[in-house]
Design a protein around this motif. Sequence first.
Motif, PDB file in Angstrom:
ATOM      1  N   CYS B 203      39.704 -81.861  33.813  1.00 17.83           N
ATOM      2  CA  CYS B 203      40.966 -81.130  33.964  1.00 17.83           C
ATOM      3  C   CYS B 203      41.366 -81.041  35.439  1.00 17.83           C
ATOM      4  O   CYS B 203      40.616 -80.496  36.266  1.00 17.83           O
ATOM      5  N   THR B 204      42.581 -81.528  35.736  1.00 17.53           N
ATOM      6  CA  THR B 204      43.093 -81.414  37.100  1.00 17.53           C
ATOM      7  C   THR B 204      43.369 -79.942  37.436  1.00 17.53           C
ATOM      8  O   THR B 204      43.509 -79.102  36.540  1.00 17.53           O
ATOM      9  N   ASP B 205      43.472 -79.673  38.713  1.00 21.28           N
ATOM     10  CA  ASP B 205      43.818 -78.318  39.141  1.00 21.28           C
ATOM     11  C   ASP B 205      45.136 -77.878  38.516  1.00 21.28           C
ATOM     12  O   ASP B 205      45.297 -76.724  38.117  1.00 21.28           O
ATOM     13  N   GLU B 206      46.045 -78.825  38.423  1.00 20.12           N
ATOM     14  CA  GLU B 206      47.355 -78.492  37.862  1.00 20.12           C
ATOM     15  C   GLU B 206      47.222 -78.039  36.408  1.00 20.12           C
ATOM     16  O   GLU B 206      47.826 -77.046  35.985  1.00 20.12           O
ATOM     17  N   LEU B 207      46.398 -78.752  35.660  1.00 18.65           N
ATOM     18  CA  LEU B 207      46.188 -78.374  34.260  1.00 18.65           C
ATOM     19  C   LEU B 207      45.483 -77.020  34.168  1.00 18.65           C
ATOM     20  O   LEU B 207      45.856 -76.163  33.365  1.00 18.65           O
ATOM     21  N   PHE B 230      22.759 -81.970  36.625  1.00 19.43           N
ATOM     22  CA  PHE B 230      22.877 -82.125  38.078  1.00 19.43           C
ATOM     23  C   PHE B 230      24.014 -83.061  38.477  1.00 19.43           C
ATOM     24  O   PHE B 230      24.750 -82.798  39.424  1.00 19.43           O
ATOM     25  N   GLY B 231      24.146 -84.178  37.762  1.00 21.20           N
ATOM     26  CA  GLY B 231      25.211 -85.134  38.073  1.00 21.20           C
ATOM     27  C   GLY B 231      26.584 -84.500  37.909  1.00 21.20           C
ATOM     28  O   GLY B 231      27.498 -84.704  38.727  1.00 21.20           O
ATOM     29  N   GLU B 232      26.720 -83.721  36.858  1.00 20.55           N
ATOM     30  CA  GLU B 232      27.971 -83.025  36.582  1.00 20.55           C
ATOM     31  C   GLU B 232      28.289 -82.018  37.693  1.00 20.55           C
ATOM     32  O   GLU B 232      29.422 -81.951  38.190  1.00 20.55           O
ATOM     33  N   ILE B 233      27.286 -81.275  38.117  1.00 17.57           N
ATOM     34  CA  ILE B 233      27.497 -80.240  39.129  1.00 17.57           C
ATOM     35  C   ILE B 233      27.935 -80.871  40.456  1.00 17.57           C
ATOM     36  O   ILE B 233      28.865 -80.391  41.114  1.00 17.57           O
ATOM     37  N   ALA B 234      27.287 -81.980  40.797  1.00 17.78           N
ATOM     38  CA  ALA B 234      27.643 -82.663  42.044  1.00 17.78           C
ATOM     39  C   ALA B 234      29.073 -83.193  41.968  1.00 17.78           C
ATOM     40  O   ALA B 234      29.833 -83.147  42.951  1.00 17.78           O
ATOM     41  N   TRP B 235      29.443 -83.657  40.811  1.00 18.30           N
ATOM     42  CA  TRP B 235      30.779 -84.214  40.606  1.00 18.30           C
ATOM     43  C   TRP B 235      31.849 -83.111  40.730  1.00 18.30           C
ATOM     44  O   TRP B 235      32.901 -83.311  41.340  1.00 18.30           O
ATOM     45  N   VAL B 236      31.560 -81.968  40.173  1.00 18.18           N
ATOM     46  CA  VAL B 236      32.504 -80.836  40.281  1.00 18.18           C
ATOM     47  C   VAL B 236      32.713 -80.475  41.747  1.00 18.18           C
ATOM     48  O   VAL B 236      33.840 -80.211  42.188  1.00 18.18           O
ATOM     49  N   LYS B 237      31.650 -80.486  42.490  1.00 18.58           N
ATOM     50  CA  LYS B 237      31.750 -80.154  43.928  1.00 18.58           C
ATOM     51  C   LYS B 237      32.689 -81.144  44.627  1.00 18.58           C
ATOM     52  O   LYS B 237      33.498 -80.759  45.479  1.00 18.58           O
ATOM     53  N   LEU B 239      35.085 -82.914  43.114  1.00 14.95           N
ATOM     54  CA  LEU B 239      36.441 -82.786  42.560  1.00 14.95           C
ATOM     55  C   LEU B 239      37.138 -81.510  43.022  1.00 14.95           C
ATOM     56  O   LEU B 239      38.361 -81.461  43.116  1.00 14.95           O
ATOM     57  N   CYS B 240      36.366 -80.468  43.279  1.00 17.82           N
ATOM     58  CA  CYS B 240      36.915 -79.169  43.687  1.00 17.82           C
ATOM     59  C   CYS B 240      36.228 -78.716  44.965  1.00 17.82           C
ATOM     60  O   CYS B 240      35.425 -77.775  44.956  1.00 17.82           O
ATOM     61  N   PRO B 241      36.526 -79.384  46.070  1.00 23.43           N
ATOM     62  CA  PRO B 241      35.788 -79.120  47.306  1.00 23.43           C
ATOM     63  C   PRO B 241      35.943 -77.673  47.803  1.00 23.43           C
ATOM     64  O   PRO B 241      35.084 -77.188  48.533  1.00 23.43           O
ATOM     65  N   THR B 242      36.989 -77.003  47.377  1.00 23.65           N
ATOM     66  CA  THR B 242      37.162 -75.624  47.865  1.00 23.65           C
ATOM     67  C   THR B 242      36.416 -74.604  47.009  1.00 23.65           C
ATOM     68  O   THR B 242      36.309 -73.440  47.376  1.00 23.65           O
ATOM     69  N   SER B 243      35.901 -75.029  45.860  1.00 26.20           N
ATOM     70  CA  SER B 243      35.168 -74.069  45.021  1.00 26.20           C
ATOM     71  C   SER B 243      33.821 -73.765  45.670  1.00 26.20           C
ATOM     72  O   SER B 243      33.182 -74.639  46.250  1.00 26.20           O
ATOM     73  N   ARG B 244      33.401 -72.503  45.576  1.00 25.99           N
ATOM     74  CA  ARG B 244      32.129 -72.116  46.184  1.00 25.99           C
ATOM     75  C   ARG B 244      30.954 -72.563  45.321  1.00 25.99           C
ATOM     76  O   ARG B 244      29.856 -72.792  45.796  1.00 25.99           O
TER      77      ARG B 244
END
Lengths: 460, 460
Positions: B203-207, B230-237, B239-244
Motif C-alpha cells: 500500500c502506497t502512502d497515498e492509499l 526479517f525481509g519484510e521488516i527491512a523492506w518496510v524501512k 519503503l517508509c524511510p520516515t517511519s520509526r
Amino acid sequence: MKKELFALKGTICYSKNQREMIFMEDSYVVCENGVCAGVFSQLPEEYKDIPVEDMGNRLIIPGFTDLHLHAPQYAYRGTGMDLELLDWLNTITFPQEARYADLSYAKKAYSIFVDDLKHSFTTRACIFATLHRPATELLMDMLEESGLATMVGKVNMDRNGSPELQEESAKASAADTRQWLEDIKGRYDHTYPILTPRFTPSCTDELMAELGKIQMEYHVPVQSHLSENFGEIAWVKELCPTSRFYGDAYDMFGLFGTKPASNTNAAHTANNSAASTANTDSGISNDSANGINICPTIMAHCVHSTDEEIQMIKDQGVYIAHCPESNTDIASGIAPVRRYLDMGLHVGLGTDVAGGFSLSMFRAIADTIQVSKLRWRLMDQSLAPVTLEEAFYMATIGGGSFFGKVGSFEKGYEFDAMILDDHNIRHPQEISTRDRLERLVYLSDDRNLVGKYVQGRKVI
Amino acid sequence: MKKELFALKGTICYSKNQREMIFMEDSYVVCENGVCAGVFSQLPEEYKDIPVEDMGNRLIIPGFTDLHLHAPQYAYRGTGMDLELLDWLNTITFPQEARYADLSYAKKAYSIFVDDLKHSFTTRACIFATLHRPATELLMDMLEESGLATMVGKVNMDRNGSPELQEESAKASAADTRQWLEDIKGRYDHTYPILTPRFTPSCTDELMAELGKIQMEYHVPVQSHLSENFGEIAWVKELCPTSRFYGDAYDMFGLFGTKPASNTNAAHTANNSAASTANTDSGISNDSANGINICPTIMAHCVHSTDEEIQMIKDQGVYIAHCPESNTDIASGIAPVRRYLDMGLHVGLGTDVAGGFSLSMFRAIADTIQVSKLRWRLMDQSLAPVTLEEAFYMATIGGGSFFGKVGSFEKGYEFDAMILDDHNIRHPQEISTRDRLERLVYLSDDRNLVGKYVQGRKVI
C-alpha cells in the motif's frame, strides 16, 4: 496368505532416493509372496492375468515405520503436557506404567492402543512396553493378531524408578528378560523382541552388562534413549563417570551398534549369525563376519549429541529415531536432522507417544519439517530446513530399513502399502500429485486411510 | 431466533481469568436473547421451566475467535510449504488470489471454505478476502448465511503485487473500498466489514492516507500484518524511510489503534461514535470521547516487534493475532507471547490459513503452547512457556473481546458455545475434565464438534 500374487492400481508415490520422489498415476504395484515385484505403468505380460484392485486415483504409498513409541503411555497421550523429561517421568509416566502390573488393566489399555495403531498410518513400529513380562507378552500377542510388523521390548529398569515401577535387582531383571525371550520363542510370525534398557539412569552397570550378554546370546536388537534433555545428560555423566559421553555409557556394554569385537568392553565372543534369531524374518542386516559384534540399535532423540557421540553413531551404524513432537512437548529442543542426513546417518521418525501425543506418522513428517524450519530460523542458518521428500524418506525407508528391505515399492522390498483417499480435503482447483501428498502430510487423519498391507497381508 | 431462552446442560469449561479455568460437571449455561445469563450447578427458580438440552457428559465451551485468516488461501492450504514470506507471496499467493477476479471460481472456492469454517471450532473470525469487491461481497453473503459472526475485509493493494493482482491506483482502491462499504450497508446481521490494507509493502502512502480517511468516516476497524519476517521488516524501512518502526508506518495514517487525535498525522477530526457503525452489533469497545481517534486494530504476527513498537501496541490498544503455525511454516520465528501476556496486551490466536494449514483453533492453542516451549528452550529462558489455561483464554476471550463481550459464559457475554463429544479419544483409566479438555486441544478433529451456537443462534 503371503503366497498371493496381485496388483494394486492407483496413483503411486514413493521415494526414488533421499531427495526425490516418484509419482506415477494410473500405475500398478505388484505383490508376489509378500514382496514387491515392481511398479509398472502397464502390467507386464507375465502379470496380465493376476487380480488387480483398482483404487482409482487414490494414492498408494509405502507403509510408515514408527521407530520409537511407548505402548503403555498411549493411555494418557495428550495430557500432562507442562513438564520437562525427568519431572514428567516421575510425576506421570512411572505411576501410569506401574498399572501394567495388573493384566486386566493392561488388556484394556493395550486393546485401545493396538486398535488405534492398526488404523493409523503405521505399518511397522519399534515399541517400548513396560518392565512387566506378562503384560509385554500380552501386548505382543495383540500386535501379532493386528497384522502389523513390530518389534516390542520388555523394559529394563533396576534403579531410579519408583517403589511401584522398578525391578528388584539387575539379576532379577536379566532373568526376567531371558524368561521373556524363552516364552515367546517361535510364538510369532511378525512380532519381534527388542532389548529395551529404558535409559542409562534406569539401568545399573550390572544390568547393562547382563543385557550385553543377552544381546550376544539371543541376537536381539536394542532400543533406548539418547541425549534427549540437558538434565538427563548431566545425570548420566554423574551416574557413569567413566563414560566419555552419553552414548559411550551404552557402548561400554556392547549396546551401541555394530563394531569390531575387540573394541567392545562387553566380555563376549564375536558372533556371525544374523542380527537376531528372533528377527530372521525381519531382514535386519546380516553382513556379520568373525570379529564383529552386531548389535542393531535404535537410539531415540539425539537432540543434544556431541560431535564425538555423532561420530560413534555413524561409525557403528546406530539408528536415530527423530521424535520432533515429543522433543517439542517436553521442551527438549530440536535435533540437527539436516546434519544427520548430510552425514549419511540412519535416521527414521518416531511419534514417541506419549512424549508425543499423536500416533500419526504423517504428523511426524510435518513436525519434522516444521521444527527444522524453526531450528534454521532460531539456531543455525547453516542447516537448511528438511524438505517434504526428505521427511517422507525418513518415515519410509529411513526407519523401515531397520526391518530390512522395507519402505519402498522397488523390486525386492517387502510389500507394505497404504491406500489413501483424500477426497475430503477439498479444493476448487486442479492440484498436482505432490500437492495431494503434501496435503495428506499436513491435513490427514485416520479417515484418509482406506487400506493397509504389511508384508503382503491385508491388515485393513 | 435470538429471542429464545434455553439452557444447555453438560460439563462446562471456560476461563475464570487469564490463568485459571472453571470446570463444572452436570451444570447449566443459560442463554437469554442471545446473551449468557450465567452458569449454574442447579437451575435457578426463574429458569426452572425453560427448555434444557442435556448433553450428558459432553464438554460445553465458549466458541473460539480466529483473529487472522485468509479465505482465498484456504484453497491451497497445506501446499507449497517450502518458502519464506516474500517468496511465498509472489510464487504462490498472488497468482492464486488473482483467480478470485472470476466470480464463478470464487463461488466454488469460498463454498468449500465457508462450509469447512462452519464445521470447525471457530465461531468468530476476522478474515482477509482478496482485493476483488464482487468476490468479497459474495464471501460475506456466504458467511452471513453460515450463521458465524465474522469481520471480512476487501484487501487493499496498489503496489508490489503482480500484473494480475494489484489495484490500478490509490484512488481506485479507495473508491472501490467506499463502494464496497456502501454496497453492504445494512445487508448483514452478523457479518461486518473491516479495513484491510494487505501490509505496508502493498500500500502506497497515498492509499494508506485514503484508508485513514475511510476509517474515520465509516468507523470500521482495521486489520493488517506487522513484523512477521526479517525481509519484510527491512523492506518496510526502505519503503517508509520516515517511519520509526514498522508499526509507525501504519500509525502515521491513523491505522494503528486508539489514541488522542492530536497525535495522529491523519488529517481528520476526532470522532465520538462507536468504533464502527457497521459494527454496532459487534460490541466493539465504545468508550470514545472527544479528541480520541478510535481505530480498533488487529495486527497479525508481531514476531519481531521492537520495544518501541510493543509499547505503541500497548498504549494504543492494538490487538495482536498470534499465528504460531504460520510463523513456523513460513519460518518467520516465534513471537514472545509470554511477554505480551505479562504486559497485559490484547493477544488472540489466528490460524492464518494458508500460512497456517489448519482451520482448527484447538490446533492453534496446541501450537501456541508448543512453540512457546521451543522459544523457552532455544531462545530465552526468562519467558516461561504458555500454559493450557493461558492459550485457551487467548482463543476465547483474548480474541473474542475484539468483538465485544465474547469468549466467556459469564453473565452478559454473547452466547457463543460449542458442544464437544470426545468419546472417540479412548482411554482405559478415569481422567479429569481438565485432561479431557487438554486432549481435545491436542487430538481433536471436526468429528468432536457436535453442536455450535453463535450469538444464541444454533449454527450446527
